[in-house]
Write a protein that holds these residues in place. Structure first.
Motif, PDB file in Angstrom:
ATOM      1  N   SER A 178      -9.201  -7.536   8.550  1.00 46.09           N
ATOM      2  CA  SER A 178      -9.506  -8.799   7.867  1.00 46.09           C
ATOM      3  C   SER A 178      -8.463  -9.862   8.184  1.00 46.09           C
ATOM      4  O   SER A 178      -8.793 -11.049   8.339  1.00 46.09           O
ATOM      5  CB  SER A 178      -9.602  -8.578   6.351  1.00 46.09           C
ATOM      6  OG  SER A 178      -8.334  -8.286   5.783  1.00 46.09           O
TER       7      SER A 178
ATOM      8  N   ASN B 109      -4.441  11.451   4.589  1.00 51.23           N
ATOM      9  CA  ASN B 109      -5.156  10.631   3.614  1.00 51.23           C
ATOM     10  C   ASN B 109      -6.050   9.639   4.356  1.00 51.23           C
ATOM     11  O   ASN B 109      -5.699   8.478   4.565  1.00 51.23           O
ATOM     12  CB  ASN B 109      -4.156   9.898   2.718  1.00 51.23           C
ATOM     13  CG  ASN B 109      -4.821   9.282   1.501  1.00 51.23           C
ATOM     14  OD1 ASN B 109      -5.984   8.884   1.548  1.00 51.23           O
ATOM     15  ND2 ASN B 109      -4.088   9.207   0.405  1.00 51.23           N
TER      16      ASN B 109
ATOM     17  N   ILE C 161       0.850  -1.188   0.000  1.00 53.35           N
ATOM     18  CA  ILE C 161       0.000   0.000   0.000  1.00 53.35           C
ATOM     19  C   ILE C 161       0.888   1.241   0.000  1.00 53.35           C
ATOM     20  O   ILE C 161       1.822   1.333   0.801  1.00 53.35           O
ATOM     21  CB  ILE C 161      -0.926   0.037   1.239  1.00 53.35           C
ATOM     22  CG1 ILE C 161      -1.823  -1.198   1.266  1.00 53.35           C
ATOM     23  CG2 ILE C 161      -1.775   1.309   1.268  1.00 53.35           C
ATOM     24  CD1 ILE C 161      -2.608  -1.350   2.557  1.00 53.35           C
TER      25      ILE C 161
ATOM     26  N   VAL D  92      -8.819   8.219   3.479  1.00 48.26           N
ATOM     27  CA  VAL D  92      -9.323   7.093   2.685  1.00 48.26           C
ATOM     28  C   VAL D  92      -8.326   5.942   2.706  1.00 48.26           C
ATOM     29  O   VAL D  92      -8.687   4.777   2.937  1.00 48.26           O
ATOM     30  CB  VAL D  92      -9.603   7.533   1.236  1.00 48.26           C
ATOM     31  CG1 VAL D  92      -9.966   6.317   0.378  1.00 48.26           C
ATOM     32  CG2 VAL D  92     -10.728   8.568   1.187  1.00 48.26           C
ATOM     33  N   ALA D  93      -7.049   6.258   2.487  1.00 51.70           N
ATOM     34  CA  ALA D  93      -6.012   5.223   2.483  1.00 51.70           C
ATOM     35  C   ALA D  93      -5.882   4.574   3.861  1.00 51.70           C
ATOM     36  O   ALA D  93      -5.709   3.352   3.966  1.00 51.70           O
ATOM     37  CB  ALA D  93      -4.678   5.819   2.046  1.00 51.70           C
TER      38      ALA D  93
ATOM     39  N   ASP E  25      -8.245   4.302   6.104  1.00 51.65           N
ATOM     40  CA  ASP E  25      -9.425   3.451   6.282  1.00 51.65           C
ATOM     41  C   ASP E  25      -9.249   2.114   5.565  1.00 51.65           C
ATOM     42  O   ASP E  25      -9.614   1.056   6.099  1.00 51.65           O
ATOM     43  CB  ASP E  25     -10.677   4.159   5.758  1.00 51.65           C
ATOM     44  CG  ASP E  25     -11.148   5.273   6.676  1.00 51.65           C
ATOM     45  OD1 ASP E  25     -10.666   5.326   7.833  1.00 51.65           O
ATOM     46  OD2 ASP E  25     -11.969   6.093   6.238  1.00 51.65           O
ATOM     47  N   LEU E  26      -8.695   2.159   4.357  1.00 53.63           N
ATOM     48  CA  LEU E  26      -8.437   0.920   3.613  1.00 53.63           C
ATOM     49  C   LEU E  26      -7.419   0.054   4.345  1.00 53.63           C
ATOM     50  O   LEU E  26      -7.559  -1.175   4.409  1.00 53.63           O
ATOM     51  CB  LEU E  26      -7.928   1.250   2.204  1.00 53.63           C
ATOM     52  CG  LEU E  26      -8.942   1.869   1.239  1.00 53.63           C
ATOM     53  CD1 LEU E  26      -8.239   2.325  -0.053  1.00 53.63           C
ATOM     54  CD2 LEU E  26     -10.043   0.863   0.900  1.00 53.63           C
ATOM     55  N   LEU E  27      -6.396   0.696   4.892  1.00 48.13           N
ATOM     56  CA  LEU E  27      -5.363  -0.039   5.619  1.00 48.13           C
ATOM     57  C   LEU E  27      -5.925  -0.698   6.870  1.00 48.13           C
ATOM     58  O   LEU E  27      -5.663  -1.875   7.135  1.00 48.13           O
ATOM     59  CB  LEU E  27      -4.220   0.914   5.982  1.00 48.13           C
ATOM     60  CG  LEU E  27      -3.053   0.326   6.777  1.00 48.13           C
ATOM     61  CD1 LEU E  27      -2.413  -0.843   6.041  1.00 48.13           C
ATOM     62  CD2 LEU E  27      -2.007   1.412   7.047  1.00 48.13           C
ATOM     63  N   THR E  28      -6.720   0.044   7.634  1.00 49.97           N
ATOM     64  CA  THR E  28      -7.294  -0.529   8.856  1.00 49.97           C
ATOM     65  C   THR E  28      -8.265  -1.659   8.528  1.00 49.97           C
ATOM     66  O   THR E  28      -8.342  -2.648   9.264  1.00 49.97           O
ATOM     67  CB  THR E  28      -8.013   0.547   9.692  1.00 49.97           C
ATOM     68  OG1 THR E  28      -8.987   1.222   8.882  1.00 49.97           O
ATOM     69  CG2 THR E  28      -7.021   1.572  10.225  1.00 49.97           C
ATOM     70  N   THR E  29      -8.982  -1.524   7.414  1.00 52.96           N
ATOM     71  CA  THR E  29      -9.897  -2.601   6.993  1.00 52.96           C
ATOM     72  C   THR E  29      -9.120  -3.865   6.655  1.00 52.96           C
ATOM     73  O   THR E  29      -9.514  -4.982   7.023  1.00 52.96           O
ATOM     74  CB  THR E  29     -10.724  -2.157   5.773  1.00 52.96           C
ATOM     75  OG1 THR E  29     -11.508  -1.015   6.116  1.00 52.96           O
ATOM     76  CG2 THR E  29     -11.639  -3.279   5.303  1.00 52.96           C
ATOM     77  N   LYS E  30      -7.998  -3.708   5.948  1.00 53.75           N
ATOM     78  CA  LYS E  30      -7.161  -4.856   5.582  1.00 53.75           C
ATOM     79  C   LYS E  30      -6.583  -5.513   6.832  1.00 53.75           C
ATOM     80  O   LYS E  30      -6.578  -6.747   6.941  1.00 53.75           O
ATOM     81  CB  LYS E  30      -6.033  -4.392   4.657  1.00 53.75           C
ATOM     82  CG  LYS E  30      -5.063  -5.491   4.257  1.00 53.75           C
ATOM     83  CD  LYS E  30      -5.760  -6.629   3.529  1.00 53.75           C
ATOM     84  CE  LYS E  30      -4.774  -7.700   3.102  1.00 53.75           C
ATOM     85  NZ  LYS E  30      -5.465  -8.870   2.470  1.00 53.75           N
TER      86      LYS E  30
END
Length: 209
Positions: free
Chosen positions: A202, A189, A181, A191-192, A194-199
Motif C-alpha cells: 500500500s 507467522n 508491527i 498471517v503477520a 501477509d499483513l506486513l507485505t500488504t502494508k
C-alpha cells in the motif's frame, strides 16, 4: 519512487533474517529489494588482540558503528549507492571486503538495535519487532554459532549468560514499544507476514500516485 525502508528488530536468533528473506522473496518479483544486516556494522576490531575480541560485548549499542549505518541508510534513501562493510564472525572483526549496494525500491534493515536508536528509527517507514521466547532464541543461537560461526559450546553459553540475556532485557526488549508491527513466532507467522507485505504494498502504491 522514494525507497521504502523497513526496520526489523528483535532478540538474537528471533527470526529477523528469515522474515527479511521472506520480504525479499515476495517483492523481488516486481521491485528491487536489498537486505542490510546491522551485524555488518559492528565496529572494526582489527587492532585488538583476539583475546580482547572474544571478551567484547557485542550486544550493547556501543558495539555498532551507528554513525556509519545511519549515514549509509540516508544515502540509500537519497538514491545514492554505498559500499557496505562486511563483518567476519570467525575473526570477530570487520573484513577487508566491502559490498557495493545500489539504491533499491525496498530496503530491509535487520538487526538487534534497529529500533533502539532514535535517529535510525526516524529513517524507517515501517518498524517491525520479531518476538520469540527466550529458550527458542537460545537454542537457535547455539546451533547457529556452533555450526556457522566457529564457536564452541562453552563460549556460546558463557556469552549468552553474561551479555546476551542482560543486554536483551536492557536494550532490545524495551525497543519493542516503538514497533508498528510485532510478529510472534518469526517467519512461521504467515498471517503477520501477509499483513506486513500488504502494508508495504500500500505504501509503494501510494508513493507511485
Amino acid at each position: 519512487m522514494k525507497p521504502i525502508v523497513i526496520g526489523i528488530a528483535g532478540g538474537s536468533a528471533s527470526g529477523k533474517t528469515s522474515i527479511a528473506k521472506k520480504l525479499k522473496e515476495h517483492f523481488s518479483v516486481t521491485k528491487h529489494v536489498v537486505i542490510i544486516r546491522m551485524d555488518d556494522y559492528y565496529k572494526d576490531q582489527s587492532e585488538m588482540p583476539m583475546e580482547e575480541r572474544l571478551e567484547a560485548n557485542y550486544d550493547h549499542p556501543f558495539a555498532f558503528d551507528m554513525d556509519l549505518l545511519i549515514s549509509d541508510v540516508k544515502k540509500l534513501k537519497n538514491g545514492e549507492a554505498i559500499d557496505k562493510p562486511v563483518y567476519d564472525f570467525m575473526n570477530h572483526t570487520r573484513s577487508d571486503y566491502r559490498e557495493h549496494i545500489e539504491c533499491s525500491d525496498v530496503i530491509v534493515l535487520e538487526g538487534l538495535m534497529t529500533l533502539d536508536n532514535q535517529e535510525l528509527r526516524n529513517l524507517l517507514d515501517i518498524k517491525v519487532f520479531v518476538d520469540a521466547p527466550a529458550d527458542i532464541r537460545f537454542i537457535r543461537r547455539l546451533v547457529r554459532d556452533v555450526n556457522k560461526r566457529g564457536r564452541n559450546l562453552d563460549h556460546v553459553i558463557d556469552q549468552y549468560m553474561n551479555t546476551v540475556r542482560v543486554m536483551h532485557e536492557q536494550f532490545v526488549e524495551p525497543s519493542k514499544r516503538y514497533a508498528d508491527i510485532i510478529i510472534p513466532e518469526g517467519a512461521h507467522n504467515t498471517v503477520a507476514i501477509d499483513l506486513l507485505t500488504t502494508k508495504i504494498s500500500s505504501i509503494i502504491s501510494a508513493s507511485m500516485v
